[in-house]
Design an enzyme around this catalytic site. Structure first.
Site, mmCIF file in Angstrom:
data_model
loop_
_atom_site.group_PDB
_atom_site.id
_atom_site.type_symbol
_atom_site.label_atom_id
_atom_site.label_comp_id
_atom_site.label_asym_id
_atom_site.label_seq_id
_atom_site.Cartn_x
_atom_site.Cartn_y
_atom_site.Cartn_z
ATOM 1 N N LYS A 1 0.938 -7.382 -8.202
ATOM 2 C CA LYS A 1 1.706 -7.399 -6.964
ATOM 3 C C LYS A 1 0.863 -6.935 -5.780
ATOM 4 O O LYS A 1 1.296 -6.154 -4.938
ATOM 5 C CB LYS A 1 2.943 -6.503 -7.106
ATOM 6 N N CYS A 2 -0.356 -7.434 -5.712
ATOM 7 C CA CYS A 2 -1.324 -7.012 -4.700
ATOM 8 C C CYS A 2 -1.698 -8.206 -3.822
ATOM 9 O O CYS A 2 -1.612 -9.361 -4.249
ATOM 10 C CB CYS A 2 -2.574 -6.452 -5.399
ATOM 11 N N ALA A 3 -2.112 -7.923 -2.596
ATOM 12 C CA ALA A 3 -2.570 -9.001 -1.724
ATOM 13 C C ALA A 3 -3.783 -9.716 -2.293
ATOM 14 O O ALA A 3 -4.053 -10.879 -1.968
ATOM 15 C CB ALA A 3 -2.903 -8.434 -0.337
#
Length: 217
Positions: free
Chosen positions: A90-92
């Site tokens: 759930k990271c950029a």
């Protein structure tokens, strides 16, 4: 630098380190005198000369928990070039999974192994279970490279592998965020670290990989 097969004290290889030794000579009015000297260093048996010269940890001695619940012993990749990446779902930077898979497919025939190491250390961006992570990686990015289980990668409780990266590379071996990359040579010695913003396909990464693949054991 020269390595010869047998040292004077043992059958271990001998590392010859040429250099200059200088001093002030009273007999010559204080003029500086220099001579070439060669320092002999007996290398231990077994580890390659590069490992002994760098006094770095040999990564093949470490084991991670695998995403499938089985041990992921890095010794199974002995003689391979490794790219170890701490990941999160759930990271950029999560779309970098696509680039990592592309690297794996491009260079695996030449000896590269990409290893994903999920971690919840940064922004709690890997909150899921092992099955959640596996499903996300395979269904979203068709990941086929080896994946570890969720791992602590920074701080006092960091996995020993990541402590070894720090010892070998200093700050370049310490993840500052998700998708930090550590390159390990065929000899098991960490050789480079790449920040999260450096994408897998960046020339800095691919050129470093190609250099390590070309390096003989």
């Amino acid at each position: 630098m020269l390595v010869v097969p047998g040292g004077s004290a043992s059958n271990s290889p001998l590392l010859l380190l040429p250099g200059r030794r200088c001093w002030r000579s009273p007999a010559r009015g204080g003029d500086e005198c220099c001579k070439v000297v060669v320092e002999e260093v007996i290398l231990p048996r077994g580890p390659p000369a590069r490992a002994a010269a760098q006094a770095g940890p040999v990564i093949s001695g470490f084991t991670l928990d695998g995403l499938d619940g089985n041990p992921l012993a890095l010794s199974r990749f002995s003689g391979k070039v490794l790219l170890v990446v701490n990941t999160a779902s759930k990271c950029a930077f999560t779309p970098q999974y696509e680039g990592l898979e592309a690297l794996w497919r491009r260079y695996a025939p030449r000896g590269l192994v990409v290893i994903g190491v999920p971690s919840n250390d940064f922004g709690r961006q890997e909150p899921g279970t092992a099955s959640d992570i596996k499903e996300f990686c395979t269904q979203t990015y068709d990941v086929t490279f080896p994946m570890a289980g969720k791992t602590v990668v920074r701080g006092a409780n960091a996995h020993p592998l990541y402590k070894a990266f720090e010892r070998a590379l200093g700050r370049n071996g310490v993840p500052g965020w998700n998708f930090h990359k550590v390159l390990v040579g065929r000899d098991g010695i960490p050789s480079a670290g790449f920040a999260s913003r450096v994408r897998p396909g960046d020339p800095r990464v691919t050129l470093a990989i190609e250099a390590e693949l070309a390096r003989p054991l």
